[in-house]
Motif scaffolding. Structure first.
Motif, PDB file in Angstrom:
ATOM      1  N   UNK A 345       0.666  -1.375   0.217  1.00 33.91           N
ATOM      2  CA  UNK A 345      -0.180  -0.097  -0.228  1.00 33.91           C
ATOM      3  C   UNK A 345       1.048   1.369   0.152  1.00 33.91           C
ATOM      4  N   UNK A 346       1.947   1.124   0.735  1.00 29.29           N
ATOM      5  CA  UNK A 346       2.897   2.428   0.800  1.00 29.29           C
ATOM      6  C   UNK A 346       3.484   2.649  -0.514  1.00 29.29           C
ATOM      7  N   UNK A 347       3.820   1.501  -1.474  1.00 37.33           N
ATOM      8  CA  UNK A 347       4.433   1.677  -2.654  1.00 37.33           C
ATOM      9  C   UNK A 347       3.326   2.306  -3.689  1.00 37.33           C
ATOM     10  N   UNK A 348       1.861   1.690  -3.498  1.00 34.63           N
ATOM     11  CA  UNK A 348       1.012   2.384  -4.632  1.00 34.63           C
ATOM     12  C   UNK A 348       0.839   3.690  -4.174  1.00 34.63           C
ATOM     13  N   UNK A 349       0.707   4.067  -3.097  1.00 29.19           N
ATOM     14  CA  UNK A 349       0.349   5.411  -2.270  1.00 29.19           C
ATOM     15  C   UNK A 349       1.486   6.361  -2.989  1.00 29.19           C
ATOM     16  N   UNK A 350       2.671   5.984  -2.541  1.00 35.27           N
ATOM     17  CA  UNK A 350       3.848   6.662  -3.230  1.00 35.27           C
ATOM     18  C   UNK A 350       3.714   7.167  -4.529  1.00 35.27           C
ATOM     19  N   UNK A 351       3.332   6.077  -5.407  1.00 35.58           N
ATOM     20  CA  UNK A 351       3.324   6.404  -6.947  1.00 35.58           C
ATOM     21  C   UNK A 351       1.810   7.348  -6.907  1.00 35.58           C
ATOM     22  N   UNK A 352       0.868   7.066  -6.432  1.00 43.20           N
ATOM     23  CA  UNK A 352      -0.472   7.897  -6.513  1.00 43.20           C
ATOM     24  C   UNK A 352       0.234   9.416  -6.371  1.00 43.20           C
ATOM     25  N   UNK A 353       0.814   9.768  -5.186  1.00 46.66           N
ATOM     26  CA  UNK A 353       1.180  11.022  -4.885  1.00 46.66           C
ATOM     27  C   UNK A 353       2.245  11.663  -6.014  1.00 46.66           C
ATOM     28  N   UNK A 354       3.082  10.743  -6.495  1.00 45.28           N
ATOM     29  CA  UNK A 354       3.823  11.101  -7.677  1.00 45.28           C
ATOM     30  C   UNK A 354       3.282  11.437  -8.774  1.00 45.28           C
ATOM     31  N   UNK A 355       2.427  10.529  -9.316  1.00 43.32           N
ATOM     32  CA  UNK A 355       1.339  10.744 -10.219  1.00 43.32           C
ATOM     33  C   UNK A 355       0.644  12.053 -10.455  1.00 43.32           C
ATOM     34  N   UNK A 356       0.103  12.305  -9.229  1.00 46.66           N
ATOM     35  CA  UNK A 356      -0.700  13.675  -8.878  1.00 46.66           C
ATOM     36  C   UNK A 356       0.316  15.013  -9.152  1.00 46.66           C
ATOM     37  N   UNK A 357       1.530  14.673  -9.064  1.00 48.58           N
ATOM     38  CA  UNK A 357       2.520  15.664  -9.181  1.00 48.58           C
ATOM     39  C   UNK A 357       2.812  16.000 -10.667  1.00 48.58           C
ATOM     40  N   UNK A 358       2.992  14.588 -11.299  1.00 46.03           N
ATOM     41  CA  UNK A 358       3.258  14.744 -12.619  1.00 46.03           C
ATOM     42  C   UNK A 358       1.925  15.213 -13.512  1.00 46.03           C
ATOM     43  N   UNK A 359       0.871  14.906 -13.170  1.00 44.85           N
ATOM     44  CA  UNK A 359      -0.258  15.567 -13.744  1.00 44.85           C
ATOM     45  C   UNK A 359      -0.455  17.071 -13.575  1.00 44.85           C
ATOM     46  N   UNK A 360      -0.285  17.396 -12.096  1.00 41.17           N
ATOM     47  CA  UNK A 360      -0.315  18.790 -12.017  1.00 41.17           C
ATOM     48  C   UNK A 360       0.573  19.812 -12.786  1.00 41.17           C
ATOM     49  N   UNK A 361       1.978  19.207 -12.881  1.00 39.94           N
ATOM     50  CA  UNK A 361       2.932  19.721 -13.852  1.00 39.94           C
ATOM     51  C   UNK A 361       2.742  20.023 -15.078  1.00 39.94           C
TER      52      UNK A 361
END
Length: 816
Positions: A345-361
Motif C-alpha cells: 500500500x505504501x508503494x502504491x500510495x507513493x506512486x499515486x502522490x507522484x502521479x498527482x505531481x506529474x499530472x499537475x505539472x
C-alpha cells in the motif's frame, strides 16, 4: 619550487566519511529502484537514451551496440557490459513481467545461456515503455545535467502505471538489498484506482484486487497468510511451486510433465538436478528426463517406470529440487531520496502522490501553452477585423522591427501578437482562415477551462489519473499467469513409494561396524565368513526390509537413527563401514544396544537403566528419525555423571516386572508400572536404593506368565548361578532388595554379569577381563536357591572376572 603540505587526519573519520559517500552513491545511483518509476538509474538512462534517439516501438530496430555507446557516452560512464546486461534483462520476458525493451536476436534463455554480443543484437523500446516516457517533454519531471554537463537527463520518468510493482526489481547495495516480485498489470491498476478513491483502504481490500505476485514464468504461490504479512511489512516469504501434470502413457506407465517453473530458477540446472536423482538412484522409478521446451512454451517430461508412484516421486522432486523454492520478498525502494522498506500500500500510495505531481505539472505546462496560443489567436482575429489598417501600417514601416513597433503603438498589440501578425503569410488572410481561428479560439477556451479545473479541483485531478490508468490497462493488461493457493502444502515423502522394498541382512558389531548385505551374498557365504576385527563380535544381525530402520543407543546415552536403505550395501565377507565415518563419537563412546523397527510409534517403549540406579521409560515415537540423521546423534537420556548400561524394548501395553541386580549382590523385583514414561531429555527415577560404593550391574524385564523367567548370575570369582525369578519376592521401587548370593565374611561374591535366559538351548559365550572365553548353555545348569553361591565356571582367581557375554545371533539367519 612548490612547498609540500601535509594534513593530519583521523583515519577512522576519513574512512567513515568516504564509505558513507560511497554507500549513498551505490544505494541511490546504482542498486535500489526509485519508487516512482520503478527503475534503477542505468535502466532509466537506457530507456531515456532510446527515447531521445527515436528508437521507439513504431520505428525500426537499431544495433544494441549503438544504444550502449550512446548511454555510456552521454549518461552512464560505466562499463559497456553493465549497460548491455541491464538492457538485455529489460528484454527477457521470463524475468520481466512487461518487457521494456524489444530485442531482436539472441537475448539469452531460461537455461542461463548468455545473450549474444551487443554487436549482433538489435533493439528498440517496447510499446509499453512508451507509457513510461509519455509526457516527458511537458515539464513533468525535474532534469539534471549529465556527468560532463553537456546534456540533460531526467531524474525520473513520468510512468503512467506503477512500474515498480508490475515489473519488480532486485538488487544489492551497501547495507540494503531489495527483492520485489513482479505483479499483474491489470490487478495493480485496479488496486491503484481503488486506492485513489479510498486512501484509507486496508490490505485485505487491496488483496482482493492484487491476488499475489504474477511471475512471468507462472507457477503456483502457496501461503496467503505469509503473503499478506509480506505485503503489510515489506518483508516475508512465500513458497513457489512448479505447475505439473501427470499423464498416462503407453505400457501402463505414467509421465510427470512440468509446465511452469518457479521464478528465477535455471531450467537447465533443474533438469540436471532431476537427472542426477535418476542416475544416483536416490529414488527408484525415474526412467528418463527430457527438455521438450519449444516455441509453444516450457515443457519438461519425466518418464516413470511401470508401477512407479507418480504422486510419490513428484512429492520427492518438489522437496529435493528447485521445482519448489522459497521466494523471499524484501521490498526496499528509494522514497523521497532515502531507501525505505515499504508495504504494497505504501508503494502504491507513493506512486499515486507522484502521479498527482506529474499530472499537475503537465497541466500547468499545457495551461501556459494554451494561454500563450490563446493570446496570439485573439490578436490575429482582431488584426483580421482591421486588416486594411494593419496592411497600411506595415507598408509605411521601414522594416520588420519598425512594423512591430508601429502595430504595438497604434493598435495596442502585445509584442508576441505583433510578431505573429508581421509573420502572417498572405494566404492566411482568407475568409476561411478567420473561421479556423475562431474555432481554435473556442477550443483553446475549453482547454484553458479544463486545465484550470484540474489544477483547482483535486477530484478532477484524480479523475484524470484514473482515466489514464484504465486506458493503460485496456491497452496492455494480460491474464494472470501465477496461481495463488491459501495454504502451504506440507511435503511428506512416502518412503515405501520411493525405496525399493527388498530383504537384506543387517549387521552391527560391538565395535561399531554397520552394513547391509543382500540375501544373495549371504546365501552364497558361510556364517563364519563374516569379516570381524579381533575381539569384535556381532551385536545385531537380522533379516530386515530396506524400508525399516535401526536405532542404536550408546553408553553415553545417545540415540542414532539409521534407515536400512541408507546403510552401505556391502558383501557378507567384507567388513562394514564404521559409524564414526558419518557420526562424531566421543573418545570412549560405544554402541550398547541395537533395535530394528518398521515404524516409530507409541506401540513400543524403550526402558533405560543406568549404573547409578536410575530407570525410565520413553515411547518409541519420541525417537522418530530426525531430518539430518546421517550426521548427528541426539540425547536419549540425561545421564549427568552416570553411565547407561542397558536399553530394552517392550510392548507399551504389556505388564512386566523389573528385576535389578547390584554389584554387591542385591536383587530387587517390582512392577514396571512404577517407572514413569518420560521424554528423551529426562533422567528417570531411582530403581534401587544403592549403598555408597554399590552400583547396578544389570536389569531384566520379566513376564510373570510367560517369556523370561530365569537368569544366569556370574560373580567376580567366576561362579555361575541360574535363578528362577518367579519365586523371587516382589517389592516396590527404590528399596535395597534381597541378597542373590550367600553372604560371606571373606572374599564375598560380587555380581559381574546378569544374563536373561531366552532359550535354554542357545549358546552363550562368556568373556573374562583377561580375554578368556567359555561357551555355555543354560540347560546345563539347575535352578539354585537364592542363598546359594552356584557352581564354579572359571578357575577362581586365574581367569579374571566375567566382563562380557554374547549370544550367537546368526544361527537363526542360517536357518532362514
Amino acid at each position: 619550487m612548490a612547498q609540500e603540505q601535509f594534513q593530519e587526519l583521523n583515519l577512522s573519520e576519513v574512512m567513515s566519511e568516504r564509505f558513507g559517500r560511497y554507500s549513498k552513491y551505490i544505494i541511490q545511483e546504482r542498486a535500489i529502484p526509485d519508487v516512482r518509476d520503478g527503475l534503477k538509474p542505468v535502466q532509466r538512462r537506457i530507456i531515456y537514451a532510446m527515447y531521445h534517439e527515436g528508437n521507439t516501438y513504431d520505428k525500426g530496430y537499431r544495433k544494441s551496440a549503438k544504444t550502449v555507446g550512446n548511454v555510456i557516452g552521454n549518461y552512464h560512464p560505466h562499463g559497456d557490459s553493465s549497460v548491455y546486461d541491464a538492457m538485455v534483462r529489460l528484454s527477457q520476458d521470463w524475468k520481466i513481467r512487461e518487457p521494456l525493451v524489444d530485442m531482436q536476436g539472441n537475448n539469452g534463455s531460461m537455461d542461463g545461456d548468455p545473450a549474444a554480443a551487443m554487436r549482433y543484437t538489435e533493439a528498440r523500446l517496447s510499446k509499453i515503455a512508451n507509457e513510461l516516457t509519455m509526457d516527458l517533454d511537458k515539464d513533468t519531471v525535474d532534469w539534471i545535467l549529465n556527468f560532463d554537463d553537456t546534456e540533460e537527463e531526467p531524474t525520473v520518468l513520468p510512468a503512467r502505471y506503477p512500474n515498480l510493482i508490475v515489473n519488480g526489481s532486485t538488487g544489492i547495495s551497501a547495507g540494503y538489498a531489495t527483492d520485489i516480485p513482479p505483479h499483474n498489470l491489470g490487478e495493480v491498476i485496479d488496486a491503484t484506482v481503488y486506492l485513489v478513491d479510498h486512501p484509507n483502504a486496508g490490505l485485505k481490500k487491496i488483496m482482493d484486487f492484487i491476488k499475489g505476485p504474477d511471475f512471468p514464468t507462472g507457477a503456483i504461490i502457496q501461503g496467503k497468510d505469509d503473503l499478506a504479512k509480506a505485503y503489510r511489512t515489506g518483508k516475508g516469504r512465500v513458497v513457489v511451486r512448479s505447475k505439473t501434470e501427470i499423464e498416462s502413457i503407453r505400457g501402463g506407465r505414467q509421465r510427470i510433465v512440468i509446465e511452469r517453473i518457479p521464478y528465477e530458477v535455471n531450467k537447465a540446472n533443474l533438469i540436471q538436478q532431476i537427472d542426477d536423482i535418476r542416475i544416483n538412484r536416490d529414488i527408484e522409478g525415474i526412467q528418463e528426463v527430457r527438455d521438450e521446451t519449444d516455441k509453444d512454451g516450457l515443457r519438461i517430461a519425466i518418464d516413470l517406470r511401470k508401477e512407479s508412484s507418480a504422486e510419490g516421486i513428484l512429492t520427492y522432486l518438489l522437496k529435493n529440487t528447485d521445482m519448489q523454492v522459497n521466494y523471499n520478498m524484501n521490498m526496499v525502494a528509494i522514497n523521497r531520496k532515502r531507501p525505505e522498506q515499504m508495504g504494497i500500500i505504501d508503494i502504491i500510495q507513493a506512486y499515486i502522490d507522484y502521479r498527482r505531481e506529474v499530472i499537475m505539472r503537465r497541466t500547468q505546462y499545457l495551461l501556459r501553452k494554451a494561454e500563450d496560443r490563446q493570446h496570439i489567436v485573439e490578436g490575429l482575429i482582431r488584426a483580421l477585423s482591421i486588416l486594411d489598417e494593419i496592411i497600411a501600417t506595415i507598408r509605411k514601416s521601414k522594416n520588420k522591427k519598425n512594423a512591430k513597433d508601429n502595430l504595438m503603438q497604434q493598435f495596442q498589440f502585445s509584442e508576441r501578437q505583433a510578431e505573429a501578425i508581421v509573420s502572417l503569410q498572405l494566404y492566411r488572410l482568407s475568409n476561411t482562415d478567420i473561421k479556423e481561428l475562431e474555432a481554435e479560439a473556442e477550443e483553446l477556451e475549453e482547454k484553458v477551462t479544463s486545465y484550470e479545473l484540474i489544477i483547482s479541483n483535486p477530484e478532477e485531478l484524480d479523475r484524470v489519473i484514473k482515466s489514464e490508468l484504465r486506458e493503460t490497462k485496456k491497452n496492455f493488461a494480460t491474464p494472470r499467469r501465477t496461481a495463488v493457493e491459501d495454504e502451504i502444502e506440507e511435503l511428506e515423502v512416502d518412503k515405501e513409494v520411493l525405496i525399493a522394498d527388498e530383504d537384506v541382512i543387517v549387521t552391527v558389531t560391538k565395535e561399531g561396524y554397520l552394513k547391509r548385505t543382500s540375501t544373495r551374498s549371504f546365501a552364497a557365504s558361510e556364517i563364519s565368513d563374516l569379516q570381524l576385527r579381533d575381539n569384535d563380535y556381532p551385536l545385531f544381525a537380522e533379516k530386515m526390509s530396506t524400508l525399516d530402520h535401526i536405532i542404536l543407543f550408546t553408553n553415553k546415552g545417545k540415540a542414532i537413527n539409521r534407515p536400512v536403505h541408507a546403510l552401505a550395501d556391502i558383501k557378507w565377507k567384507t567388513m562394514g563401514n564404521h559409524l564414526s565415518q558419518e557420526i562424531a563419537l566421543e573418545e570412549d563412546e560405544q554402541i550398547l544396544s541395537v533395535f530394528g523397527l518398521k515404524e516409530f510409534n507409541d506401540q513400543k517403549k524403550f526402558v533405560f537403566a543406568t549404573s547409578q540406579g536410575y530407570i525410565k521409560q520413553t515411547l518409541a515415537g519420541e525417537f522418530k528419525p530426525k531430518k539430518n540423521f546421517k550426521s548427528t546423534s541426539y540425547k536419549a537420556i540425561n545421564l549427568k555423571e552416570d553411565k547407561l548400561i542397558q536399553v530394552m524394548m517392550v510392548d507399551a501395553d504389556r505388564a512386566l516386572d523389573v528385576f535389578t541386580v547390584t554389584k554387591e549382590a542385591y536383587g530387587l523385583r517390582y512392577d514396571l508400572e512404577e517407572v514413569s514414561t518420560v521424554g528423551p531429555n529426562a533422567r528417570g527415577v531411582l530403581s534401587v536404593n544403592l549403598k555408597e560404593e554399590d552400583q547396578v550391574m544389570g536389569t531384566v524385564l520379566i513376564d510373570p506368565y510367560e517369556g523370561i523367567q530365569e537368569v544366569l548370575l556370574l560373580s567376580q570369582r567366576g561362579f555361575i548361578k541360574k535363578m528362577n525369578l518367579i519365586d523371587f519376592e516382589k517389592s516396590t521401587r527404590n528399596k535395597r532388595g534381597l541378597k542373590v548370593y550367600r553372604s560371606l565374611k571373606s572374599n564375598p561374591h560380587e555380581v559381574s554379569l546378569i544374563i536373561p535366559v531366552i532359550d535354554p538351548q542357545e549358546e552363550i559365550i562368556i568373556i573374562t577381563s583377561i580375554g578368556k572365553e567359555k561357551t555355555i548353555q543354560a540347560k546345563d545348569y539347575a535352578s539354585a536357591d537364592r542363598q546359594s553361591n552356584g557352581s564354579g565356571l572359571f578357575e577362581e582367581g586365574r581367569d579374571g572376572a566375567p566382563k562380557d557375554f554374547r549370544r550367537m545371533p546368526l544361527e537363526k539367519l542360517e536357518e532362514d
